[in-house]
Design a protein around this motif. Structure first.
Motif, PDB file in Angstrom:
ATOM      1  N   UNK A   1     -25.645  -0.533 -15.357  1.00  0.00           N
ATOM      2  CA  UNK A   1     -26.753   0.092 -14.632  1.00  0.00           C
ATOM      3  C   UNK A   1     -26.288   0.964 -13.490  1.00  0.00           C
ATOM      4  N   UNK A   2     -25.296   0.508 -12.745  1.00  0.00           N
ATOM      5  CA  UNK A   2     -24.788   1.297 -11.625  1.00  0.00           C
ATOM      6  C   UNK A   2     -23.329   1.742 -11.840  1.00  0.00           C
ATOM      7  N   UNK A   3     -22.656   1.113 -12.769  1.00  0.00           N
ATOM      8  CA  UNK A   3     -21.272   1.444 -13.100  1.00  0.00           C
ATOM      9  C   UNK A   3     -20.970   0.878 -14.475  1.00  0.00           C
ATOM     10  N   UNK A   4     -19.751   1.103 -14.945  1.00  0.00           N
ATOM     11  CA  UNK A   4     -19.298   0.555 -16.220  1.00  0.00           C
ATOM     12  C   UNK A   4     -18.241  -0.504 -15.958  1.00  0.00           C
TER      13      UNK A   4
ATOM     14  N   UNK B   1     -10.724 -12.462  -9.670  1.00  0.00           N
ATOM     15  CA  UNK B   1     -10.244 -11.502 -10.662  1.00  0.00           C
ATOM     16  C   UNK B   1     -10.869 -10.121 -10.374  1.00  0.00           C
ATOM     17  N   UNK B   2     -10.033  -9.131 -10.201  1.00  0.00           N
ATOM     18  CA  UNK B   2     -10.494  -7.767  -9.895  1.00  0.00           C
ATOM     19  C   UNK B   2     -10.792  -7.037 -11.195  1.00  0.00           C
ATOM     20  N   UNK B   3     -12.031  -7.123 -11.631  1.00  0.00           N
ATOM     21  CA  UNK B   3     -12.429  -6.501 -12.875  1.00  0.00           C
ATOM     22  C   UNK B   3     -12.466  -4.977 -12.725  1.00  0.00           C
ATOM     23  N   UNK B   4     -12.198  -4.310 -13.823  1.00  0.00           N
ATOM     24  CA  UNK B   4     -12.209  -2.852 -13.833  1.00  0.00           C
ATOM     25  C   UNK B   4     -13.645  -2.361 -13.641  1.00  0.00           C
ATOM     26  N   UNK B   5     -13.808  -1.425 -12.736  1.00  0.00           N
ATOM     27  CA  UNK B   5     -15.105  -0.785 -12.499  1.00  0.00           C
ATOM     28  C   UNK B   5     -14.904   0.718 -12.669  1.00  0.00           C
ATOM     29  N   UNK B   6     -15.708   1.301 -13.546  1.00  0.00           N
ATOM     30  CA  UNK B   6     -15.643   2.738 -13.783  1.00  0.00           C
ATOM     31  C   UNK B   6     -16.940   3.380 -13.285  1.00  0.00           C
ATOM     32  N   UNK B   7     -16.804   4.511 -12.642  1.00  0.00           N
ATOM     33  CA  UNK B   7     -18.001   5.213 -12.143  1.00  0.00           C
ATOM     34  C   UNK B   7     -18.788   5.778 -13.309  1.00  0.00           C
ATOM     35  N   UNK B   8     -20.083   5.880 -13.081  1.00  0.00           N
ATOM     36  CA  UNK B   8     -20.975   6.465 -14.093  1.00  0.00           C
ATOM     37  C   UNK B   8     -20.874   7.966 -14.077  1.00  0.00           C
TER      38      UNK B   8
END
Length: 148
Positions: A61-64, A141-148
């Motif tokens: 919704x706000x990122x991937x 755990x630092x999960x991967x966050x990708x910008x939309x």
């Protein structure tokens, strides 16, 4: 602070039923950069190849986020007849199951998960300290966050 229901420890042993790896319903195995590095190295492929061949982007919704792909039956892409094909380097999410905040939150959430997972309340005894180590590992755990 109230004493945790698992202050005396809990029993859990994976029996290889595959419930947490698929079991016919969709789900996500979210990955960190370390998970990607470890698994791609184990498979002998580049990170880019691993991400394109074995992963998918999940729109939150706000990122991937990056999750492992699933087979058509919703099993994890790495679940084989004899178990997990990347078991030695499985993601933190997998390594810490069932000691997740949401599962060890209360005795009721633990019992509820036990209705789906036959390894809960059997086998190896885990101390409160070991359980909290797993909870903290998953939480940190630092999960991967990708910008939309």
């Amino acid at each position: 602070m109230a004493e945790s229901f698992y202050s005396s420890g809990l029993h859990f042993s994976c029996i290889g039923c595959g419930h947490c790896c698929g079991g016919g319903s969709p789900g996500y195995v979210f990955l960190s950069d370390d998970d990607v590095s470890d698994i791609s190295s184990f498979l002998g492929v580049s990170k880019e190849t691993f991400l394109s061949d074995y992963c998918r982007k999940v729109d939150t919704g706000t990122y991937y986020r990056v999750s492992l792909r699933e087979k058509k039956n919703f099993d994890c892409i790495f679940l084989m007849e004899n178990g997990c094909s990347v078991y030695p380097v499985r993601p933190v999410q997998c390594r810490t199951y069932p000691f997740w905040d949401s599962i060890v939150a209360t005795v009721d959430t633990w019992k509820q998960e036990g209705r789906e997972c036959p390894g809960i309340n059997t086998g190896i005894f885990h101390t409160m300290e070991k359980i909290e180590e797993s909870v903290a590992l998953r939480r940190g755990d630092s999960l991967i966050v990708l910008k939309r």
